[in-house]
Design a protein around this motif. Structure first.
Motif, PDB file in Angstrom:
ATOM      1  N   ASP A   6       0.812  -1.213   0.000  1.00 14.69           N
ATOM      2  CA  ASP A   6       0.000   0.000   0.000  1.00 14.69           C
ATOM      3  C   ASP A   6       0.848   1.267   0.000  1.00 14.69           C
ATOM      4  N   SER A   7       2.156   1.141   0.215  1.00 16.06           N
ATOM      5  CA  SER A   7       3.011   2.325   0.158  1.00 16.06           C
ATOM      6  C   SER A   7       3.296   2.733  -1.287  1.00 16.06           C
ATOM      7  N   VAL A   8       3.039   1.805  -2.250  1.00 19.61           N
ATOM      8  CA  VAL A   8       3.310   2.067  -3.662  1.00 19.61           C
ATOM      9  C   VAL A   8       2.033   2.006  -4.492  1.00 19.61           C
ATOM     10  N   ALA A   9       1.167   1.038  -4.206  1.00 23.51           N
ATOM     11  CA  ALA A   9      -0.022   0.811  -5.024  1.00 23.51           C
ATOM     12  C   ALA A   9      -0.952   2.015  -5.001  1.00 23.51           C
ATOM     13  N   VAL A  10      -1.617   2.239  -6.132  1.00 27.33           N
ATOM     14  CA  VAL A  10      -2.550   3.361  -6.240  1.00 27.33           C
ATOM     15  C   VAL A  10      -3.994   2.882  -6.231  1.00 27.33           C
ATOM     16  N   ASP A  11      -4.205   1.573  -6.120  1.00 31.75           N
ATOM     17  CA  ASP A  11      -5.562   1.037  -6.112  1.00 31.75           C
ATOM     18  C   ASP A  11      -5.530  -0.315  -5.409  1.00 31.75           C
ATOM     19  N   ARG A  12      -6.713  -0.803  -5.018  1.00 32.44           N
ATOM     20  CA  ARG A  12      -6.797  -2.104  -4.386  1.00 32.44           C
ATOM     21  C   ARG A  12      -6.478  -3.191  -5.408  1.00 32.44           C
ATOM     22  N   ARG A  13      -5.906  -4.293  -4.955  1.00 31.99           N
ATOM     23  CA  ARG A  13      -5.513  -5.379  -5.834  1.00 31.99           C
ATOM     24  C   ARG A  13      -6.220  -6.664  -5.429  1.00 31.99           C
ATOM     25  N   ARG A  14      -6.449  -7.522  -6.438  1.00 35.98           N
ATOM     26  CA  ARG A  14      -7.164  -8.761  -6.204  1.00 35.98           C
ATOM     27  C   ARG A  14      -6.222  -9.954  -6.315  1.00 35.98           C
ATOM     28  N   PHE A  15      -6.347 -10.878  -5.371  1.00 39.64           N
ATOM     29  CA  PHE A  15      -5.649 -12.156  -5.387  1.00 39.64           C
ATOM     30  C   PHE A  15      -6.713 -13.243  -5.551  1.00 39.64           C
ATOM     31  N   SER A  16      -6.621 -14.053  -6.595  1.00 37.55           N
ATOM     32  CA  SER A  16      -7.633 -15.089  -6.778  1.00 37.55           C
ATOM     33  C   SER A  16      -6.991 -16.398  -7.223  1.00 37.55           C
ATOM     34  N   ASN A  17      -7.590 -17.487  -6.719  1.00 42.27           N
ATOM     35  CA  ASN A  17      -7.142 -18.840  -7.064  1.00 42.27           C
ATOM     36  C   ASN A  17      -5.652 -19.025  -6.757  1.00 42.27           C
ATOM     37  N   ILE A  18      -5.318 -18.752  -5.503  1.00 41.79           N
ATOM     38  CA  ILE A  18      -3.944 -18.905  -5.019  1.00 41.79           C
ATOM     39  C   ILE A  18      -3.906 -20.083  -4.057  1.00 41.79           C
ATOM     40  N   LYS A  19      -2.970 -21.016  -4.282  1.00 39.83           N
ATOM     41  CA  LYS A  19      -2.825 -22.175  -3.416  1.00 39.83           C
ATOM     42  C   LYS A  19      -1.373 -22.278  -2.960  1.00 39.83           C
ATOM     43  N   VAL A  20      -1.173 -22.362  -1.629  1.00 42.62           N
ATOM     44  CA  VAL A  20       0.178 -22.484  -1.084  1.00 42.62           C
ATOM     45  C   VAL A  20       0.189 -23.570  -0.020  1.00 42.62           C
ATOM     46  N   GLN A  21       1.081 -24.512  -0.173  1.00 43.47           N
ATOM     47  CA  GLN A  21       1.300 -25.556   0.834  1.00 43.47           C
ATOM     48  C   GLN A  21       2.743 -25.440   1.310  1.00 43.47           C
ATOM     49  N   ALA A  22       2.931 -25.223   2.619  1.00 46.23           N
ATOM     50  CA  ALA A  22       4.274 -24.933   3.115  1.00 46.23           C
ATOM     51  C   ALA A  22       4.480 -25.450   4.528  1.00 46.23           C
ATOM     52  N   VAL A  23       5.731 -25.742   4.840  1.00 46.46           N
ATOM     53  CA  VAL A  23       6.188 -26.044   6.195  1.00 46.46           C
ATOM     54  C   VAL A  23       7.224 -24.983   6.547  1.00 46.46           C
ATOM     55  N   VAL A  24       6.961 -24.207   7.587  1.00 48.09           N
ATOM     56  CA  VAL A  24       7.847 -23.093   7.930  1.00 48.09           C
ATOM     57  C   VAL A  24       8.279 -23.211   9.387  1.00 48.09           C
ATOM     58  N   ALA A  25       9.455 -22.674   9.681  1.00 46.89           N
ATOM     59  CA  ALA A  25       9.985 -22.729  11.042  1.00 46.89           C
ATOM     60  C   ALA A  25      10.900 -21.533  11.286  1.00 46.89           C
ATOM     61  N   ASN A  26      10.980 -21.144  12.538  1.00 41.79           N
ATOM     62  CA  ASN A  26      11.959 -20.148  12.992  1.00 41.79           C
ATOM     63  C   ASN A  26      11.812 -18.802  12.283  1.00 41.79           C
ATOM     64  N   CYS A  27      10.561 -18.312  12.236  1.00 45.51           N
ATOM     65  CA  CYS A  27      10.288 -17.006  11.634  1.00 45.51           C
ATOM     66  C   CYS A  27      10.044 -15.995  12.756  1.00 45.51           C
ATOM     67  N   ASP A  28      10.741 -14.860  12.680  1.00 46.00           N
ATOM     68  CA  ASP A  28      10.681 -13.901  13.780  1.00 46.00           C
ATOM     69  C   ASP A  28       9.359 -13.153  13.859  1.00 46.00           C
ATOM     70  N   LEU A  29       8.583 -13.125  12.759  1.00 46.05           N
ATOM     71  CA  LEU A  29       7.307 -12.407  12.795  1.00 46.05           C
ATOM     72  C   LEU A  29       6.123 -13.369  12.716  1.00 46.05           C
ATOM     73  N   ALA A  30       5.963 -14.090  11.596  1.00 42.38           N
ATOM     74  CA  ALA A  30       4.820 -14.996  11.449  1.00 42.38           C
ATOM     75  C   ALA A  30       5.159 -16.123  10.492  1.00 42.38           C
ATOM     76  N   GLY A  31       4.558 -17.272  10.744  1.00 44.13           N
ATOM     77  CA  GLY A  31       4.722 -18.383   9.820  1.00 44.13           C
ATOM     78  C   GLY A  31       4.083 -18.081   8.482  1.00 44.13           C
ATOM     79  N   VAL A  32       2.866 -17.522   8.507  1.00 40.03           N
ATOM     80  CA  VAL A  32       2.170 -17.109   7.281  1.00 40.03           C
ATOM     81  C   VAL A  32       1.439 -15.811   7.573  1.00 40.03           C
ATOM     82  N   ALA A  33       1.448 -14.885   6.606  1.00 43.34           N
ATOM     83  CA  ALA A  33       0.765 -13.609   6.772  1.00 43.34           C
ATOM     84  C   ALA A  33       0.058 -13.246   5.476  1.00 43.34           C
TER      85      ALA A  33
END
Length: 280
Positions: free
Chosen positions: A189-216
């Motif tokens: 949002d610091s660069v974009a000039v309009d709202r953006r759409r994300f559609s039909n996105i699939k992510v399967q992941a194993v995450v560890a040792n992240c200082d903020l969040a596993g998924v955001a």
């Protein structure tokens, strides 16, 4: 005409080939192969990356459809990207590793019909912009078997900057460590000039040792989002922030599975900054 032979006017015999790999022209693993790789590029043939680590001492541009810009680590005017693919249709990257990159390990920017597999990004650089694999404004992407361990920033990122993103499937994403988020989907949002759409996105992941969040998942309009995330030893297991201050967002018709272990603060939070959630 693949592998056919012909004679030139001087009596020399030449082979016509459809594919060129670096080793055919003399590239040697773990040695400076810049000139050889550029010669393969200049041939205009389909380039097949030979297994191994080849050193590049200056920028080499793979011109033509489906090729990428290879940038040597630490080249200041390219922010130290390990591999930069920009504005291409039909991108294939397989069995490639970026090591000790000072910026992003892989930047895939404004591309369509992307296929990536067996990708590695490893860097101990403690830099605020040291991402692992970062997609910007890409559509029709399939990526599988990725291993990321970065010391400075987010690990696996899908970003909508100037356009909507759709039809992205990422499987077997493995994050061993990140200073920020293991998997991140966001609108800048610091660069974009309009709202953006994300559609039909699939992510399967194993995450560890992240200082903020596993998924955001931050900002944007998300529809038919499918996340299957296992998070371990992260500050938060996962978070969804719907909308941002400047743009209304939404999360609808989505399926999110999170298995969290040993988080520092909380397993999961959903916060409606400026938008709505429904049918999830």
């Amino acid at each position: 005409l693949g592998d056919a032979l012909l004679n030139d006017g001087n009596g020399n015999q030449w082979a016509l080939v459809n594919n060129v790999d670096f080793r055919m022209l003399g590239a040697i693993v773990n040695q400076d192969s810049t000139l050889t790789i550029q010669a393969a590029i200049n041939s205009g043939k389909n380039i097949v990356d030979s297994p191994g680590v080849y050193l590049i001492s200056k920028q080499a541009e793979l011109a033509g459809r489906g090729y990428c810009l290879i940038v040597p680590n630490g080249l200041n005017n390219n922010q130290g990207f390990g591999y930069w693919v920009r504005n291409r249709a039909g991108v294939n990257i397989h069995n490639v590793r970026s090591v000790n990159h000072t910026g992003w390990g892989f930047r895939v920017d404004t591309c369509t019909n992307v296929s990536m597999s067996d990708i590695g990004s490893n860097s101990t650089e403690d830099d605020v912009n040291n991402d692992g694999l970062h997609f910007i404004d890409c559509n029709n992407v399939v990526v599988d078997n990725v291993l990321i361990d970065v010391g400075g920033d987010d690990a696996f990122i899908i970003e909508a900057l100037f356009k909507d993103v759709f039809e992205i499937t990422a499987t077997n994403i493995n994050v061993r460590g990140s200073k920020q988020r293991g998997v991140a989907l966001f609108l800048d949002d610091s660069v974009a000039v309009d709202r953006r759409r994300f559609s039909n996105i699939k992510v399967q992941a194993v995450v560890a040792n992240c200082d903020l969040a596993g998924v955001a998942v931050n900002g944007g309009d998300y529809e038919n989002l499918s996340l299957d995330i296992q998070s371990r030893n992260c500050f938060r297991g996962g978070e969804i922030l719907v909308g941002v201050a400047g743009f209304e967002g939404s999360l609808k018709n989505s399926d999110i599975k999170l298995r969290d272990f040993d988080c520092t603060q909380r397993s999961f939070r959903v916060f409606e900054t400026n938008g709505t959630t429904r049918n999830n």
